[in-house]
Design a protein around this motif. Structure first.
Motif, PDB file in Angstrom:
ATOM      1  N   GLY A 333       0.822  -1.197   0.000  1.00 54.23           N
ATOM      2  CA  GLY A 333       0.000   0.000   0.000  1.00 54.23           C
ATOM      3  C   GLY A 333       0.856   1.247   0.000  1.00 54.23           C
ATOM      4  O   GLY A 333       2.028   1.218   0.390  1.00 54.23           O
ATOM      5  N   THR A 334       0.286   2.351  -0.455  1.00 54.90           N
ATOM      6  CA  THR A 334       0.997   3.620  -0.458  1.00 54.90           C
ATOM      7  C   THR A 334       0.820   4.312   0.888  1.00 54.90           C
ATOM      8  O   THR A 334      -0.288   4.372   1.425  1.00 54.90           O
ATOM      9  CB  THR A 334       0.480   4.530  -1.585  1.00 54.90           C
ATOM     10  N   VAL A 335       1.916   4.838   1.427  1.00 56.36           N
ATOM     11  CA  VAL A 335       1.887   5.520   2.718  1.00 56.36           C
ATOM     12  C   VAL A 335       2.527   6.894   2.566  1.00 56.36           C
ATOM     13  O   VAL A 335       3.443   7.081   1.766  1.00 56.36           O
ATOM     14  CB  VAL A 335       2.619   4.706   3.808  1.00 56.36           C
ATOM     15  N   TYR A 336       2.045   7.846   3.354  1.00 62.07           N
ATOM     16  CA  TYR A 336       2.549   9.210   3.313  1.00 62.07           C
ATOM     17  C   TYR A 336       1.846  10.006   4.398  1.00 62.07           C
ATOM     18  O   TYR A 336       0.854   9.549   4.996  1.00 62.07           O
ATOM     19  CB  TYR A 336       2.293   9.863   1.943  1.00 62.07           C
ATOM     20  N   LYS A 337       2.315  11.194   4.652  1.00 64.51           N
ATOM     21  CA  LYS A 337       1.684  12.139   5.558  1.00 64.51           C
ATOM     22  C   LYS A 337       1.166  13.309   4.742  1.00 64.51           C
ATOM     23  O   LYS A 337       1.875  13.839   3.880  1.00 64.51           O
ATOM     24  CB  LYS A 337       2.682  12.636   6.610  1.00 64.51           C
ATOM     25  N   THR A 338      -0.076  13.706   4.983  1.00 61.54           N
ATOM     26  CA  THR A 338      -0.673  14.803   4.223  1.00 61.54           C
ATOM     27  C   THR A 338      -0.316  16.147   4.833  1.00 61.54           C
ATOM     28  O   THR A 338      -0.403  16.333   6.052  1.00 61.54           O
ATOM     29  CB  THR A 338      -2.203  14.662   4.181  1.00 61.54           C
ATOM     30  N   ILE A 339       0.093  17.072   3.996  1.00 57.23           N
ATOM     31  CA  ILE A 339       0.366  18.454   4.414  1.00 57.23           C
ATOM     32  C   ILE A 339      -0.878  19.266   4.087  1.00 57.23           C
ATOM     33  O   ILE A 339      -1.164  19.562   2.928  1.00 57.23           O
ATOM     34  CB  ILE A 339       1.591  19.024   3.677  1.00 57.23           C
ATOM     35  N   LYS A 340      -1.643  19.613   5.120  1.00 56.88           N
ATOM     36  CA  LYS A 340      -2.896  20.342   4.939  1.00 56.88           C
ATOM     37  C   LYS A 340      -2.900  21.558   5.844  1.00 56.88           C
ATOM     38  O   LYS A 340      -2.849  21.424   7.063  1.00 56.88           O
ATOM     39  CB  LYS A 340      -4.094  19.449   5.263  1.00 56.88           C
TER      40      LYS A 340
END
Length: 411
Positions: A333-340
């Motif tokens: 799966g794709t993983v990342y942290k969202t910059i919002k």
């Protein structure tokens, strides 16, 4: 032996040079050859000699003609690309795959992925300028203006979206807020465009597609493939686990018929170096594993300054995104942290915690100052400052530091 005007002897042409000149000097011949080889082989062939390079440039100019590609769905491709430039809209799905693969899927549609706040503008353009008509589903009103507002407030605090179980059940794509279908009749039959309103960003939705072979997209200035070796060389597509498993085999069958072998997961022994999917590796759009195909931007109107308080930001925001492919509960799966943050016009993703923390601190400080000014009536919504250009500077510093680390680690 012949001599030049300066009197020096000219080297005779070798047999293989004569043969190359015959092959790569005639478009019908090299067109037939280049049309049958993969993108990587095409590039490598173009590097073999001057004649091959000239043939490669000529063929690529015609094979990757973005205006010709878009003309099937759009009567004014250049104006649409200007719309892309000012809204960050991406063309993705099978349409982008066809463009990069130099192929054609009959009866396929075009998928447009749109940032929050730009959906109405893109919708109006396609209806008013291109003559498309909205085709609502059973849950949507007949007039799209009743559900697609032109009043978007980017100053609001951007919380993490709640889990949309019903939405995921229907669309099966994480990061999708709504899907709108529009149609019109073209010379070759019915044309259909799906306009996808994204919860956070087009990239956030694209990176959660069902598998890697469709993780390609077209921006106003370039086309990208995130997994070009696996897609165009191996003809494999790796299943990416989303919010729920894929129960039906329709997608597997469809892309199998299009020539792609479906891979459900990677073996436990897989290393980042041994796989064309580069698992367990921090990736960024445009990195050395990405295929970036520049497009001719002559005549494309770039984004104007968002407002007098914001820095000029004319690139496509998709290039400031990162992700990684990791093992998750049911496979890869794709993983990342969202910059919002409301201090940025757009939302982004990253796997770098240092960069994410730096931007978080900046957003808190700048957001606090902007809201104080609004409370004191010294700033209004129209003048709200966005700092995407400053994010771009931080991103470039991060990439430089990251690449320097990789080079040191490999020596």
């Amino acid at each position: 032996m012949a001599t030049t005007q300066a009197g020096s002897q000219r080297r005779p042409r070798l047999a293989h040079e004569c043969a190359a000149g015959e092959i790569f000097g005639r478009a019908p011949i090299y067109d037939a050859i280049f049309s049958c080889i993969s993108p990587r082989t095409l590039v490598r062939t173009g590097r073999s000699c001057r004649a091959a390079y000239a043939a490669y440039r000529d063929f690529s100019h015609r094979a990757y003609n973005i205006h010709r590609h878009l003309s099937r769905f759009l009567s004014e491709p250049l104006d649409f690309r200007s719309l892309q430039a000012r809204t960050g809209t991406l063309i993705a799905g099978s349409n982008a795959l066809q463009f990069l693969d130099r192929t054609f899927y009959p009866k396929s549609d075009m998928d447009l992925y749109v940032h929050p706040g730009h959906v109405r503008e893109v919708f109006d353009y396609l209806v008013e300028r291109e003559g498309y008509k909205f085709k609502p589903d059973s849950t949507q009103p007949k007039d799209y203006r009743k559900i697609v507002s032109d009043d978007w407030d980017g100053t609001q605090i951007r919380d993490e979206p709640l889990a949309h179980d019903e939405l995921l059940l229907y669309y099966q794509i994480r990061g999708v807020e709504s899907v709108f279908s529009i149609e019109k009749h073209g010379p070759d039959g019915l044309l259909k465009i799906q306009l996808i309103a994204c919860e956070t960003s087009p990239f956030d939705a694209i990176i959660n597609f069902h598998s890697t072979c469709v993780m390609n997209f077209i921006a106003f200035d370039a086309a990208y493939s995130l997994y070009p070796v696996g897609t165009f060389e191996k003809r494999d597509t790796l299943s990416v686990w989303r919010a729920r498993p894929l129960h039906d085999l329709a997608v597997v069958i469809k892309y199998g018929e299009r020539g792609f072998a479906w891979i459900s997961t990677l073996p436990a022994s897989t290393s980042p170096q041994s796989s064309p999917f580069h698992p367990f590796t921090d990736r960024t759009v445009g990195d050395r594993y990405t295929w970036r195909l520049p497009l001719d931007t002559h005549g494309v109107a770039l984004r104007s300054q968002m407002n007098p308080s914001s820095s000029i930001f004319q690139c496509d925001p998709v290039i400031y995104n990162g992700w990684a492919l990791e093992r998750v509960q049911y496979g890869m799966g794709t993983v990342y942290k969202t910059i919002k943050s409301s201090v940025f016009r757009y939302n982004y993703t990253t796997t770098n915690y240092k960069l994410n923390f730096k931007l978080w601190l900046f957003a808190i400080e700048q957001g606090f100052l902007s809201r104080i000014l609004m409370e004191r009536k010294l700033l209004d919504k129209e003048g709200w400052p966005w700092f995407d250009a400053e994010l771009a500077s931080s991103w470039e510093t991060f990439k430089h530091d990251f690449l320097s680390f990789i080079r040191r680690d490999s020596t």
